[in-house]
Design a protein around this motif. Sequence first.
Motif: not given
Length: 683
Positions: A506-509, A527-530, A543-548
């Motif tokens: 799941m962490l491969d985006g 995770l840029e594309s997720s 949290a640093s990678a989150a969109d929400v």
Amino acid sequence: MPTLTVDGVEVTVDPGTTVLQACEEAGAEIPRFCYHERLSIAGNCRMCLVEMEKAPKLVASCAMPAGDGMVIHTNTQKVKEGREGAMEFLLINHPLDCPICDQGGECDLQDQSMAYGSGSSRYDELKRAVSEKNMGPLIKTTMTRCIHCTRCVRFATEVAGVEDLGAINRGENMEITTYLEQALDSELSGNIIDLCPVGALTSKPYAFTARPWELSKTQSVDVLDAVGANIRVDSRGKEVMRFLPRLNEDVNEEWLSDRSRFSYDGLKAQRLDTPYVRKDGKLQPASWGEAFDVIAAKLDGVDGANIGAIAGDLVCSESMKALKDLMDLLESPNIDCRQDGAALTTENRAGYLFNSTIAGIEEADALLIVGSNPRHEAALINARIRKRWKMGNFPIALIGEQVDLTYAYDYLGAGPATLKEVAEGKHSFAETLKKAERPMIIVGQGALSRNDGAAVLALTKKIADEFGLVSDDWNGFNVLHTAAARVGGLDLGLVPGENGKSAKEMLDGSLDVLFLLGADEIDVSNLESSFVIYQGSHGDAGASAADVILPGAAYTEKDATWVNTEGRVQLGRRAIFPPGDAREDWTILRALSEKLGKTLPYNTIKELREKMVEVAPHFADIDQVTAADWGSFATEGAIDDAPFINPITDYYLTNPISRSSRIMAECSTTFSKVKGEGTGTNG
């Protein structure tokens, strides 16, 4: 068995019992400073004096074995005068600084001087002064108060297994110190604060912050490792002030590891207290309604196969059950609680439990440790192993990184090749396991979180099957977890479903939407594309990678359930309320499900727990270990020759709470200078 009379009460005790213990069995109260049930006998303080008929003088009851026919008196005038004299001697040099002493209000010396002292002193000479000692960032010393009970020395040597602490000089000049004036290098050092009967050793981080009568006391459990130590949370208003151990003979006895005891300041640092939504590349504060609207819009029309969820290491069982149910309603098979990639499955519960139980370590007679450093991964379990080792006739062997475990062991090798030799009976320790009546194996996450973890697990199961580690009344196969959430997650089925993706996949985006429930020990670089939804209490990696971001409650801020490494279901209690707009995790998921039109079928925590019991009935058995039937699990396969690497590289910085703690940062700096260690955990 000896029978003796104490204050007219006849009592029969086991051979080897001391007079002090016999008196307590008869209901008599005996004062003491140096005596402690879990330490060797010193006989230093003389407060436990009693009168024994036919004895020429008062006897120190802690050091006198109980004998048949003894007649003991604990409250005669002679005993009273003897205790008053002992107390007078103890107070000759003790400073009169109770108003400024951190031990005030919970000091044994205060209590016993009131109960057994004469109320005055005949000494008016100058009191001696002793320089303070450097015992590191956790222990505050005021050695002028020390009464030389040596509890701290005996604990460090006997229980913690570090010989850094001792006494120098003699008589009036005697001082307790670390020999080289260095920090006390032990993961259990904070326990000497509890053991000290005076104010000589106190908590440096807690110093001058609160008095005991100001604090609200809440019984709970620790979740910063998988031991599940019982703790008392002391809080004032909205702030946790300290953690103290709570007695549980089956889990932590009365000890607590330093990370669990001193990480409390991390609970108020780097907290997520309001929802956030990423706008124009930056996370911006938002309302709950706005955050839910963004999530609902993103999930609209997305196929369940493109949605995934990973549960982190500190997540409670209620939250994981709600997450699993929500993923099921979204028809997603992509869910995983094994964020480190450990090769554990749910096909057989015995395949992922510490089956011997923690207390059962004391019954074992041989031990093989594979891919683990229990001193860092579970300091209290390591203390149990040392306790059993000190009893004698307990051969221990290690396969993995060679480290100081505080007890002697045979180092067999670094990796799977050695393990294979043992499994095939080609190694001498294989014979040791075969001859033992109750042999044990402890398999750590360093052996299971590799690409060949399933094959390594199968190899350890082969050892268990062929060398008699499992019998009708004994199961010596043990998996040592490092995550408080892991066993509960596996019990509730948080593993990929049919054609589902694992945490690593799941962490491969590749997913459209990824839900991170307190998952921080992960690589978020792809995770840029997720679209990432992070729900948790601290602003860490997830949290640093989150969109929400959805702000959740920490473990001290909710009533919740955790299952420790041995499968014991325990309840944590809310001590304070979450900060700001943060909410309990399962309630967030329940509210979100309603917004998505996939309403979860429970409105209260009672209803949620009933659903948990339907999935795993042992969730109804609080503070019990439900034994798992031995059966098939793990799949044999090719094994890599690479050596096992322990998962923890810095004991003090293993989770978001500890990494937010200034105290733990100082400990990491202090002790890594000596050991040359890195930080955090291996992902």
